[in-house]
Design a protein around this motif. Structure first.
Motif, short mmCIF file in Angstrom:
data_model
loop_
_atom_site.label_atom_id
_atom_site.label_comp_id
_atom_site.label_asym_id
_atom_site.label_seq_id
_atom_site.Cartn_x
_atom_site.Cartn_y
_atom_site.Cartn_z
N ILE A 1 0.86 -1.19 0.00
CA ILE A 1 0.00 0.00 0.00
C ILE A 1 0.89 1.24 0.00
N PRO A 2 0.64 2.19 -0.86
CA PRO A 2 1.40 3.45 -0.82
C PRO A 2 0.97 4.30 0.36
N TYR A 3 1.92 5.14 0.86
CA TYR A 3 1.63 6.00 2.01
C TYR A 3 0.56 7.02 1.74
N ASN A 4 0.50 7.49 0.53
CA ASN A 4 -0.33 8.67 0.24
C ASN A 4 -1.77 8.31 -0.09
N VAL A 5 -2.29 7.20 0.46
CA VAL A 5 -3.70 6.84 0.25
C VAL A 5 -4.32 6.56 1.62
N PRO B 1 7.57 6.27 1.25
CA PRO B 1 7.68 7.10 2.46
C PRO B 1 8.35 8.44 2.17
N ASP B 2 9.09 8.54 1.08
CA ASP B 2 9.78 9.79 0.74
C ASP B 2 8.81 10.88 0.31
N LEU B 3 7.56 10.50 0.03
CA LEU B 3 6.57 11.50 -0.38
C LEU B 3 5.84 12.11 0.82
N VAL B 4 6.09 11.57 2.00
CA VAL B 4 5.41 12.08 3.20
C VAL B 4 6.24 13.21 3.79
N THR B 5 5.61 14.37 3.97
CA THR B 5 6.32 15.54 4.52
C THR B 5 5.75 16.01 5.86
N GLU B 6 4.46 15.77 6.10
CA GLU B 6 3.83 16.25 7.33
C GLU B 6 4.28 15.40 8.51
N ARG B 7 4.57 16.09 9.62
CA ARG B 7 5.02 15.41 10.84
C ARG B 7 3.93 14.51 11.39
N GLU C 1 18.33 3.53 0.01
CA GLU C 1 17.24 3.26 0.93
C GLU C 1 17.75 3.29 2.37
N LYS C 2 18.93 2.70 2.61
CA LYS C 2 19.50 2.67 3.96
C LYS C 2 19.77 4.08 4.46
N ALA C 3 20.31 4.92 3.57
CA ALA C 3 20.59 6.30 3.96
C ALA C 3 19.30 7.06 4.27
N PHE C 4 18.24 6.80 3.52
CA PHE C 4 16.97 7.49 3.75
C PHE C 4 16.41 7.17 5.13
N PHE C 5 16.44 5.89 5.51
CA PHE C 5 15.82 5.49 6.77
C PHE C 5 16.69 5.80 7.99
#
Length: 542
Positions: A92-96, A124-130, A173-177
């Motif tokens: 499932i994508p985050y933005n739904v 998860p990289d598309l999520v900006t809101e805390r 991916e490792k750097a992102f998380f």
């Protein structure tokens, strides 16, 4: 539109298995659920760490897809998810909105307890809101999830990334998380963590399901051995073909002897197929067709079913039309006897000969013919059903069974049934068409008893006037005919029922040398023509 189903081998698969997996290609257009079941039964023997690939081809615009095709794809997904050994990955994508995701609804239907379903969150990289990130962290920690396996997070490569390698993507991916807030759920972030968890789950499922898989394999092995026992050794030459047929006929006769002798505990087949208890069913038939219980009884009214529509080969031999025997007419019979006597009077006054008795008896036994032929038809139907059902049970190879039935049995069976019906008609002709004869001493005893009862009454009261040149008195002849008829009918009926059961049913259908159950005997294989063994038991080429 069509759906293509294939398997992508897991990494490091040996070349032999890899070739088998890549060869698996199935295409579905319009198929029923049973066809899908067959496909997935094939797939289940391959999949463990391999990937099932389902591709839908058709119009570029999904709105042009037929509704039936959409249902078809959905059925494919549901069928695979329903397997209790399947781990469901709900991606499932985050933005739904999770509450509106169809995959979660399908997963809940296939896995109500949520014990086989794992959520995989993407983008998860598309999520900006805390607040959204905090909600995701809570979901991964299991605070808002009913999935026992929980949620994992993976980062997709960007849409325009066509050149990065696997190692590049893993590093990115490792750097992102490593950035907040993801370190708090680091063990559930990234492809590497997901792969490790799936590996552990697959091992756990394998250990859990191993006893069941072992049991299923053992059952299939037993069935295969049973099938091989029936199929027997190679039947490439006449010797092996005759030997094979001899073994099959021996088995048929062993079961049949047990069925006739009521030795039902001696063979397992009677536990699985109680309808093969031939002797019991025949006894029940004989009992039900005697006395008043037979009135208005037809072939379809038996305490067991004989589906005659399966056996059109009997139509020209037995009575298939319903015969409903009416109850006897009420009222005095003396008037009828007087008419019969008047039409056949002899010169001697007060006497009568055997002709009048034979005439009246034939009239009173008029229903014997349809009753006897109906009973014989039922008995034939029972025997025929038994033979066919036993062959179906013993001969698993349909081709051999059909050849055996059509080439060897059918004509011989029909001839045996004709002999039984012909003999039943012969007995009817003898019993009803011959001069009444009775040597049974009970006949005279019964007759004398009836006459004595009548004569003890006042002769004068019973006398009637007869004017014909003078007044004379005589004991009515008609009543004496009735006494004789009743005594003769009673003994004749009992005798005839025994003869039909003993000679027609028992001898011609069950125990005689030429009865239909004795057609399929072991020495039949020896007496076959040269080409018949190959026609019946020969193996197909290839």
């Amino acid at each position: 539109m069509s759906v293509s189903i294939s398997i992508i081998p897991r990494p490091n698969t040996d070349e032999t298995l890899k070739a088998r997996l890549l060869q698996f290609q199935r295409r579905i257009t319009e198929m029923e659920n049973k066809d899908l079941t067959n496909i997935f039964e094939e797939i289940c023997q391959f999949l463990s760490q391999d990937i099932l690939k389902i591709e839908m081809s058709g119009p570029d615009n999904l709105s042009g897809t037929y509704a039936s095709d959409i249902v078809l794809v959905e059925n494919v997904v549901k069928l695979y998810m329903s397997n209790r050994r399947t781990i469901i990955l709900a991606v499932i994508p985050y933005n739904v909105d999770l509450a509106t995701q169809e995959i979660l609804k399908l997963a809940e239907a296939a896995d109500p307890g949520g014990i086989r379903t794992m959520g995989v969150l993407t983008k998860p990289d598309l999520v900006t809101e805390r607040t959204t990130k905090d909600a995701i962290i809570d979901l991964v920690l299991g605070k808002r999830s009913n999935l026992r396996l929980g949620y994992y997070i993976v980062k997709n490569r960007s849409a325009d990334d066509n050149i990065s390698t696997v190692s590049d993507r893993l590093a990115a991916e490792k750097a992102f998380f490593m950035a907040p807030p993801w370190p708090s759920v680091a063990d559930r972030c990234g492809i590497t963590s997901l792969k490790a968890r799936l590996r552990d789950l697959l091992m756990s499922v394998s250990k859990q399901e191993f006893p069941y898989v072992k049991s299923e394999i053992e059952q299939r092995l037993l069935q295969c051995r049973a099938d091989l026992e029936i199929i027997g050794p190679s039947r490439a030459d006449q010797g092996s073909q005759r030997l094979y047929l001899g073994k099959l006929t021996s088995r048929f006769q062993l079961v049949t002897q047990a069925a006739l002798n009521v030795h039902y505990t001696g063979d397992q087949v009677f536990n699985t197929e109680p309808t093969l208890k031939l002797a019991t069913k025949m006894i029940k038939l004989n009992e039900d067709d005697e006395g008043e219980s037979s009135f208005r009884r037809s072939l379809d009214d038996l305490p067991f079913e004989v589906p005659l529509f399966y056996y059109p080969e009997l139509n020209d031999i037995i009575l298939t039309d319903d015969y409903q025997c009416p109850k006897p007419l009420k009222g005095p019979i003396l008037t009828h006897i007087e008419e019969a006597l008047e039409s056949s009077r002899r010169p001697e006054l007060g006497t009568f000969g055997g002709t009048i008795l034979g005439t009246v008896f034939k009239e009173q036994s008029e229903k014997w013919e349809p009753l006897v032929l109906s009973h014989t038809s039922k008995a034939i139907a029972l025997v025929h059903e038994y033979i066919f059902q036993l062959l179906t049970k013993l001969y698993l190879d349909k081709q051999i069974r059909d050849q055996l039935w059509n080439i060897l049995l059918l004509d011989k069976l029909r001839n045996a049934y004709r002999r039984a019906m012909s003999y039943a008609r012969f007995l009817l002709a003898i019993e009803r068409g011959s001069r009444p004869t009775m040597l049974n001493h009970y006949f005279n005893a019964n007759l004398q008893k009836k006459r004595s009862e009548r004569m003890t009454r006042s002769l004068m009261a019973m006398a009637i006037s007869f004017s014909g040149g003078g007044e004379e008195r005589y004991v009515p002849v008609c009543e004496d005919i009735l006494d004789t008829l009743m005594s003769y009918y009673k003994i004749s009926r009992k005798r005839f029922v025994d003869v039909i059961c003993q000679q027609v049913v028992s001898h011609f259908l069950l125990e005689g040398d030429e009865n239909p159950l004795q057609i399929l005997v072991p020495d039949l294989a020896i007496r076959l023509d040269l080409e018949q063994p190959e026609l019946i038991t020969g193996e197909d080429e290839g």
